[in-house]
Design a protein around this motif. Structure first.
Motif, PDB file in Angstrom:
ATOM      1  N   LEU A 223     118.750  81.108  49.181  1.00 48.25           N
ATOM      2  CA  LEU A 223     119.033  80.632  47.938  1.00 48.25           C
ATOM      3  C   LEU A 223     119.078  79.232  47.743  1.00 48.25           C
ATOM      4  O   LEU A 223     118.595  78.385  46.909  1.00 48.25           O
ATOM      5  CB  LEU A 223     120.262  81.166  47.225  1.00 48.25           C
ATOM      6  CG  LEU A 223     120.247  82.512  46.756  1.00 48.25           C
ATOM      7  CD1 LEU A 223     121.523  82.958  46.384  1.00 48.25           C
ATOM      8  CD2 LEU A 223     119.161  82.649  45.404  1.00 48.25           C
ATOM      9  N   SER A 224     119.607  78.567  48.750  1.00 45.21           N
ATOM     10  CA  SER A 224     119.809  77.157  48.870  1.00 45.21           C
ATOM     11  C   SER A 224     118.226  76.124  49.144  1.00 45.21           C
ATOM     12  O   SER A 224     117.820  75.385  48.392  1.00 45.21           O
ATOM     13  CB  SER A 224     120.448  76.575  50.053  1.00 45.21           C
ATOM     14  OG  SER A 224     120.669  75.131  50.099  1.00 45.21           O
ATOM     15  N   LEU A 225     117.521  77.190  49.746  1.00 44.22           N
ATOM     16  CA  LEU A 225     116.135  76.710  50.386  1.00 44.22           C
ATOM     17  C   LEU A 225     115.373  76.733  48.939  1.00 44.22           C
ATOM     18  O   LEU A 225     114.440  75.958  48.452  1.00 44.22           O
ATOM     19  CB  LEU A 225     115.370  77.144  51.366  1.00 44.22           C
ATOM     20  CG  LEU A 225     114.104  76.823  51.527  1.00 44.22           C
ATOM     21  CD1 LEU A 225     113.939  75.665  52.334  1.00 44.22           C
ATOM     22  CD2 LEU A 225     113.457  77.997  52.775  1.00 44.22           C
ATOM     23  N   LEU A 226     115.524  77.912  48.188  1.00 46.68           N
ATOM     24  CA  LEU A 226     114.519  78.240  46.847  1.00 46.68           C
ATOM     25  C   LEU A 226     115.023  76.975  45.727  1.00 46.68           C
ATOM     26  O   LEU A 226     114.196  76.504  45.337  1.00 46.68           O
ATOM     27  CB  LEU A 226     114.890  79.461  46.378  1.00 46.68           C
ATOM     28  CG  LEU A 226     114.262  80.136  44.964  1.00 46.68           C
ATOM     29  CD1 LEU A 226     112.867  79.914  45.184  1.00 46.68           C
ATOM     30  CD2 LEU A 226     114.914  81.320  44.453  1.00 46.68           C
ATOM     31  N   THR A 227     116.377  76.989  45.529  1.00 43.93           N
ATOM     32  CA  THR A 227     116.729  75.785  44.677  1.00 43.93           C
ATOM     33  C   THR A 227     116.383  74.576  45.143  1.00 43.93           C
ATOM     34  O   THR A 227     115.876  73.627  44.178  1.00 43.93           O
ATOM     35  CB  THR A 227     118.371  75.785  44.198  1.00 43.93           C
ATOM     36  OG1 THR A 227     118.840  76.047  45.570  1.00 43.93           O
ATOM     37  CG2 THR A 227     118.746  77.218  43.485  1.00 43.93           C
ATOM     38  N   PHE A 228     116.230  74.190  46.367  1.00 44.56           N
ATOM     39  CA  PHE A 228     115.806  73.012  46.803  1.00 44.56           C
ATOM     40  C   PHE A 228     114.318  72.816  46.328  1.00 44.56           C
ATOM     41  O   PHE A 228     113.922  71.636  46.013  1.00 44.56           O
ATOM     42  CB  PHE A 228     116.014  72.829  48.286  1.00 44.56           C
ATOM     43  CG  PHE A 228     115.199  71.667  48.798  1.00 44.56           C
ATOM     44  CD1 PHE A 228     115.321  70.472  48.406  1.00 44.56           C
ATOM     45  CD2 PHE A 228     114.143  72.071  49.993  1.00 44.56           C
ATOM     46  CE1 PHE A 228     114.877  69.339  48.939  1.00 44.56           C
ATOM     47  CE2 PHE A 228     113.626  70.820  50.486  1.00 44.56           C
ATOM     48  CZ  PHE A 228     113.996  69.410  50.197  1.00 44.56           C
ATOM     49  N   ILE A 229     113.404  73.916  46.782  1.00 37.23           N
ATOM     50  CA  ILE A 229     112.113  73.723  46.217  1.00 37.23           C
ATOM     51  C   ILE A 229     111.861  73.484  44.523  1.00 37.23           C
ATOM     52  O   ILE A 229     111.224  72.615  44.415  1.00 37.23           O
ATOM     53  CB  ILE A 229     111.303  74.891  46.565  1.00 37.23           C
ATOM     54  CG1 ILE A 229     111.230  75.146  48.080  1.00 37.23           C
ATOM     55  CG2 ILE A 229     110.069  74.985  45.918  1.00 37.23           C
ATOM     56  CD1 ILE A 229     110.775  76.413  48.458  1.00 37.23           C
ATOM     57  N   LEU A 230     112.523  74.099  43.856  1.00 31.29           N
ATOM     58  CA  LEU A 230     112.631  74.143  42.518  1.00 31.29           C
ATOM     59  C   LEU A 230     113.111  72.626  41.925  1.00 31.29           C
ATOM     60  O   LEU A 230     112.464  72.056  41.274  1.00 31.29           O
ATOM     61  CB  LEU A 230     113.637  75.077  41.775  1.00 31.29           C
ATOM     62  CG  LEU A 230     113.135  76.481  41.817  1.00 31.29           C
ATOM     63  CD1 LEU A 230     114.188  77.254  41.240  1.00 31.29           C
ATOM     64  CD2 LEU A 230     111.808  76.672  41.240  1.00 31.29           C
ATOM     65  N   ALA A 231     114.044  72.047  42.909  1.00 32.45           N
ATOM     66  CA  ALA A 231     114.628  70.709  42.558  1.00 32.45           C
ATOM     67  C   ALA A 231     113.435  69.588  42.843  1.00 32.45           C
ATOM     68  O   ALA A 231     113.069  68.644  41.977  1.00 32.45           O
ATOM     69  CB  ALA A 231     115.585  70.029  43.481  1.00 32.45           C
ATOM     70  N   VAL A 232     112.727  69.896  44.073  1.00 32.30           N
ATOM     71  CA  VAL A 232     111.702  68.907  44.143  1.00 32.30           C
ATOM     72  C   VAL A 232     110.216  69.032  43.471  1.00 32.30           C
ATOM     73  O   VAL A 232     109.774  67.962  43.018  1.00 32.30           O
ATOM     74  CB  VAL A 232     110.878  69.110  45.847  1.00 32.30           C
ATOM     75  CG1 VAL A 232     109.905  68.145  46.064  1.00 32.30           C
ATOM     76  CG2 VAL A 232     112.416  68.594  46.665  1.00 32.30           C
ATOM     77  N   LEU A 233     110.265  70.265  42.730  1.00 31.27           N
ATOM     78  CA  LEU A 233     108.993  70.390  41.828  1.00 31.27           C
ATOM     79  C   LEU A 233     109.628  70.198  40.371  1.00 31.27           C
ATOM     80  O   LEU A 233     108.701  70.017  39.637  1.00 31.27           O
ATOM     81  CB  LEU A 233     108.638  71.833  42.039  1.00 31.27           C
ATOM     82  CG  LEU A 233     108.080  72.427  43.302  1.00 31.27           C
ATOM     83  CD1 LEU A 233     107.627  73.859  43.209  1.00 31.27           C
ATOM     84  CD2 LEU A 233     106.831  71.805  43.392  1.00 31.27           C
ATOM     85  N   SER A 234     110.818  69.640  40.491  1.00 27.26           N
ATOM     86  CA  SER A 234     111.245  68.934  39.072  1.00 27.26           C
ATOM     87  C   SER A 234     111.132  67.569  39.187  1.00 27.26           C
ATOM     88  O   SER A 234     110.684  66.770  38.262  1.00 27.26           O
ATOM     89  CB  SER A 234     112.615  69.394  38.838  1.00 27.26           C
ATOM     90  OG  SER A 234     112.780  70.708  38.648  1.00 27.26           O
ATOM     91  N   LYS A 235     111.347  66.841  40.539  1.00 25.13           N
ATOM     92  CA  LYS A 235     111.187  65.625  40.424  1.00 25.13           C
ATOM     93  C   LYS A 235     111.332  65.250  42.032  1.00 25.13           C
ATOM     94  O   LYS A 235     112.117  65.863  42.679  1.00 25.13           O
ATOM     95  CB  LYS A 235     112.397  64.655  39.781  1.00 25.13           C
ATOM     96  CG  LYS A 235     112.057  63.230  39.887  1.00 25.13           C
ATOM     97  CD  LYS A 235     113.183  62.389  39.379  1.00 25.13           C
ATOM     98  CE  LYS A 235     112.728  60.896  39.099  1.00 25.13           C
ATOM     99  NZ  LYS A 235     113.261  59.918  38.570  1.00 25.13           N
ATOM    100  N   GLY A 236     110.319  64.378  42.486  1.00 26.64           N
ATOM    101  CA  GLY A 236     110.025  64.282  43.793  1.00 26.64           C
ATOM    102  C   GLY A 236     111.421  63.435  44.570  1.00 26.64           C
ATOM    103  O   GLY A 236     111.278  63.549  45.598  1.00 26.64           O
ATOM    104  N   SER A 237     112.361  62.781  43.848  1.00 30.28           N
ATOM    105  CA  SER A 237     113.342  62.029  44.445  1.00 30.28           C
ATOM    106  C   SER A 237     114.526  63.225  45.122  1.00 30.28           C
ATOM    107  O   SER A 237     115.224  62.674  45.951  1.00 30.28           O
ATOM    108  CB  SER A 237     114.121  61.357  43.527  1.00 30.28           C
ATOM    109  OG  SER A 237     114.454  62.013  42.297  1.00 30.28           O
ATOM    110  N   ALA A 238     114.242  64.459  44.800  1.00 35.34           N
ATOM    111  CA  ALA A 238     115.065  65.482  45.169  1.00 35.34           C
ATOM    112  C   ALA A 238     114.915  65.642  46.918  1.00 35.34           C
ATOM    113  O   ALA A 238     115.298  66.465  47.502  1.00 35.34           O
ATOM    114  CB  ALA A 238     115.120  66.829  44.547  1.00 35.34           C
ATOM    115  N   THR A 239     113.577  65.130  47.179  1.00 36.79           N
ATOM    116  CA  THR A 239     113.374  65.298  48.746  1.00 36.79           C
ATOM    117  C   THR A 239     114.366  64.925  49.734  1.00 36.79           C
ATOM    118  O   THR A 239     114.381  65.430  50.962  1.00 36.79           O
ATOM    119  CB  THR A 239     112.020  64.598  49.261  1.00 36.79           C
ATOM    120  OG1 THR A 239     112.076  63.493  49.070  1.00 36.79           O
ATOM    121  CG2 THR A 239     110.699  65.424  48.360  1.00 36.79           C
ATOM    122  N   ILE A 240     115.365  64.068  49.242  1.00 35.95           N
ATOM    123  CA  ILE A 240     116.443  63.560  50.247  1.00 35.95           C
ATOM    124  C   ILE A 240     117.367  64.276  50.505  1.00 35.95           C
ATOM    125  O   ILE A 240     118.155  64.430  51.228  1.00 35.95           O
ATOM    126  CB  ILE A 240     116.884  62.424  49.841  1.00 35.95           C
ATOM    127  CG1 ILE A 240     117.732  62.590  48.321  1.00 35.95           C
ATOM    128  CG2 ILE A 240     115.983  61.283  49.818  1.00 35.95           C
ATOM    129  CD1 ILE A 240     119.088  62.837  48.335  1.00 35.95           C
TER     130      ILE A 240
END
Length: 742
Positions: A223-240
């Protein structure tokens, strides 16, 4: 009263509900002035002027299109959905941003509670009212910020939940059981290779899961990995985020090999999606900036201290900050970078030697640096052409500052004695109230374009201009007056439209005076001159824009349209052909080329060129309708009908396609089919006066006079309600001519 409150809050779930309600109320009070604000800079390109958002079939294009500036499909999908709900009514978009901000604050509170970090609710409250967040929430185009941080914090929460459910231990195979004597059985046939591979892979997965994912943790990690992917596909700054998760592990305990294995998928996803974001920022045009690495290093140092100062003392905030003139030859630009490096080393040493106090500060600083890394300038962002910093860039980094401040206030309160225990409470409350007041005042600027832009580039309420040399806002004010002029011209108020265009021209000229090589301003100035009828000057400005930016698509397209309007068809065709050579998927260039082919008497070539759009996957309902209209004007009615029908198959609610298809049917004297399509156009757009007039005429031709007159009268009433008295009078005159003489 105190006893009643304590009794109500005695259960944890009641505390959570009460805290969430407080955050909701505080956010809506602070953000109330911007709740009814309008569209601002970039909102036109992102929402109401974005064909992909407006098209009913645009959702698929959001995920598969390569012709976008940034690949953030989750954010754009949310805007596509909201366009179906709110259209151009901005309050709905602002309401969604406010609710997302409340959710982010609640998630921060929950994460800090799960990690047993003191002052969790105070940190959430400070984040809710911090003035720096106003730009991320009050500006609709920053939906990506509001959405990305929610998924970002959800990912952290899921990872923390997995962390709290058990620490992975090295794999230990179960002890071997003593062998039992069995009766000799006949030998079984050897299973096929694919079955042996399948069984082996299942055993390997089971061993991996047992070694690195304790019971009950795998689902939380996924679930953490899935929501991380959604975060990065919302804005690239979430890659950190992987760096943040590594800090979570370090905060709780000494890391192990199992932690590296669990974090590996996060780092892999971050690496891939970071490259995707960089590619979308830099493809299809010249480099955003040409600067050396020493410049980027100095920018990173200055950016770090700038954002920290605004997080601690959020005064004198600006919508667009002045551009910095970083000079590696000057010593003063090296001081921030060297100071940041020395400060980081000193904090790490302090955390090593005095972990009780140094460790929290060091972790907050590392989180702050990690969150700012994508905005430090090592990778270029298109906005850095105008300013190297922006308030919304530290939306995630601010979490570290408010968490450290809240935890410090809580520890101060616990260590104080006697009456001094009230001091941290009073200070915390005072900071919350001060930040709330500053945020409320900042939100008032976001009510419309004029207020926000003039507060940046001109004197506002007696204060000095913050950034009078901001060329992008001068250009945007010119665009605003141009849009207003077009609206006035459509309403028949030509004298007022000319006044607005003259005002727009002055703003564009000011933008050019601030930056002589501002290609976008030259293009917009040319458009304003074209509307004023000064086409020769407009052409010179278009050429200047192309001279400054050879790959400037809009200037090339606008110049081609102007030349086409002047009858200089070979020059226009050369421009459109060059656009197609640069980008074969350029729909507008392809349509213009086909129109010129139709005028030259080459209809078959034009249709073949147009149908290539379907094969390369760049077709859309709007494009198919536009192509059909060009064929209709060229009297290729059967071909036009084919394109109109295809447009309707892509978007059954496109009123213009139904209307054009009905007009084509009527030209072929297929009146019954025409009436049906006109009614479909009315269904899609109930205020479509032209369709109602056509239906009325067809009803009269079919011998249904009373029905036709009623339909026409309805069209006249709609025209009058829209203030179009001329059209209403024409329809009523037609009604009188159709009525039998008494």
């Amino acid at each position: 009263m105190k006893a009643a409150i304590e009794k109500f809050l005695s259960k944890p779930w009641r505390q959570s509900v009460a805290g969430a309600f407080v955050l909701l109320v505080v956010v809506f009070v602070v953000y109330w002035p911007s709740l009814f604000g309008g569209f601002l800079l970039d909102d036109d390109n992102l929402i109401w002027g974005n064909n992909i958002i407006r098209q009913s079939d645009g959702l698929l294009s959001i995920w598969k299109s390569l012709d976008v500036l940034d690949y953030w499909p989750v954010s754009n999908s949310s805007l596509w959905l909201e366009w179906r709900l709110w259209q151009e009514h901005t309050t709905g978009y602002h309401l969604t941003n406010d609710l997302l901000h409340v959710a982010a604050c609640a998630l921060l509170w929950l994460i800090l509670r799960r990690l047993s970090i003191p002052g969790a609710f105070l940190a959430a409250l400070l984040f809710a009212v911090h003035p720096v967040n106003v730009e991320s929430i009050a500006w609709i185009a920053q939906r990506k910020d509001a959405l990305a941080i929610v998924f970002f914090l959800l990912s952290v929460l899921c990872f923390v939940e997995a962390e709290l459910r058990g620490v992975a231990t090295p794999f230990q195979p179960p002890p071997a059981m003593p062998a039992k004597k069995k009766k000799k059985q006949p030998a079984e046939p050897t299973p096929p290779l694919w079955r042996r591979c399948w069984r082996g892979s299942r055993r390997a997965v089971a061993r991996l899961k047992l070694a690195y994912y304790p019971p009950g943790t795998l689902r939380w990690c996924l679930l953490s990995l899935l929501t991380f992917i959604l975060a990065v596909l919302s804005k690239g700054s979430a890659t950190i985020l992987p760096l943040v998760l590594a800090l979570v592990v370090l905060w709780r305990r000494r890391p192990t090999k199992a932690d590296a294995v669990r974090l590996l998928p996060f780092f892999a996803v971050a690496a891939v999606l970071a490259q995707v974001n960089i590619w979308f920022q830099n493809h299809g045009g010249p480099p955003i900036r040409r600067v050396d690495w020493d410049y980027r290093l100095l920018q990173a140092g200055a950016v770090t201290w700038f954002y920290l100062s605004k997080a601690v003392l959020p005064f004198d905030l600006m919508f667009v900050y002045p551009m910095w003139n970083i000079d590696p030859e000057k010593l003063r630009w090296w001081i921030p970078a060297v100071a940041a490096g020395l400060f980081t080393v000193a904090l790490l040493v302090w955390a090593w030697r005095k972990p009780r106090f140094g460790r929290p500060v060091a972790f907050a600083w590392l989180f702050f640096l990690a969150a700012l890394f994508p905005m430090m300038g090592f990778a270029d962002i298109s906005y850095m052409q105008f300013s190297l910093v922006a308030d919304h860039y530290q939306h995630i980094a601010l979490l570290a500052v408010v968490t450290l401040a809240a935890a410090g206030a809580w520890v101060w309160h616990d260590r104080a004695r006697g009456s001094l225990r009230a001091v941290p409470v009073v200070v915390s409350l005072g900071v919350v109230l001060l930040f709330s007041f500053l945020s409320f005042q900042q939100n008032r600027l976001y009510k419309d374009e004029d207020t926000l832009y003039h507060a940046t580039i001109a004197k506002y309420r007696g204060a000095i201009a913050k950034n009078p040399a901001c060329r992008v806002l001068h250009n945007e004010l010119g665009r605003k007056h141009t849009r207003r002029a077009i609206e006035l011209a459509r309403e028949g108020r030509s004298s007022e439209a000319i006044g607005e265009l003259s005002e727009a021209k002055e703003w564009f000229q000011r933008a050019i005076a601030l930056k002589a090589d501002y290609a976008m301003a030259y293009n917009n100035l040319a458009s304003a001159l074209g509307y004023l009828g000064r086409r020769d000057e407009a052409i010179r400005c278009y050429h200047k824009a192309l001279e400054l930016g050879s790959g400037y698509r809009d200037a090339r397209l606008n110049l081609g349209n102007t030349l086409m309007g002047l009858g200089r068809l070979p020059e226009a065709y050369a421009l459109y052909a060059a656009m197609l050579a640069r980008n074969p998927r350029d729909l507008e260039a392809r349509v213009r080329c086909s129109q010129l082919m139709l005028q030259d008497g080459l209809p078959d070539k034009a249709i073949a060129l147009l149908k290539e759009i379907r094969t390369n996957g760049s077709d859309s309902a709007l494009s198919e309708n536009q192509i059909g209209y060009s064929l209709f004007n060229a009297n290729r009615i059967p071909d036009a009908i084919d394109f109109f029908q295809h447009a309707i198959s892509l978007d059954p609610d496109l009123a213009a396609a139904h209307f054009n298809l009905a007009t084509s049917y009527r030209k072929q004297e297929r009146n019954e089919e025409a009436a049906k399509e006109f009614k479909e156009a009315i269904r899609c757009d109930s205020a479509n006066i032209a369709a109602r007039r056509e239906v009325a005429e067809l009803q009269m031709l079919a011998g249904r006079g009373a029905e036709g007159l009623a339909t026409a009268q309805k069209a006249a009433d709609i025209a009058r309600s829209k203030g179009d008295e001329k059209t209403a009078a024409e329809i009523e005159l037609w009604i009188k001519s159709c009525q039998p003489a008494k």
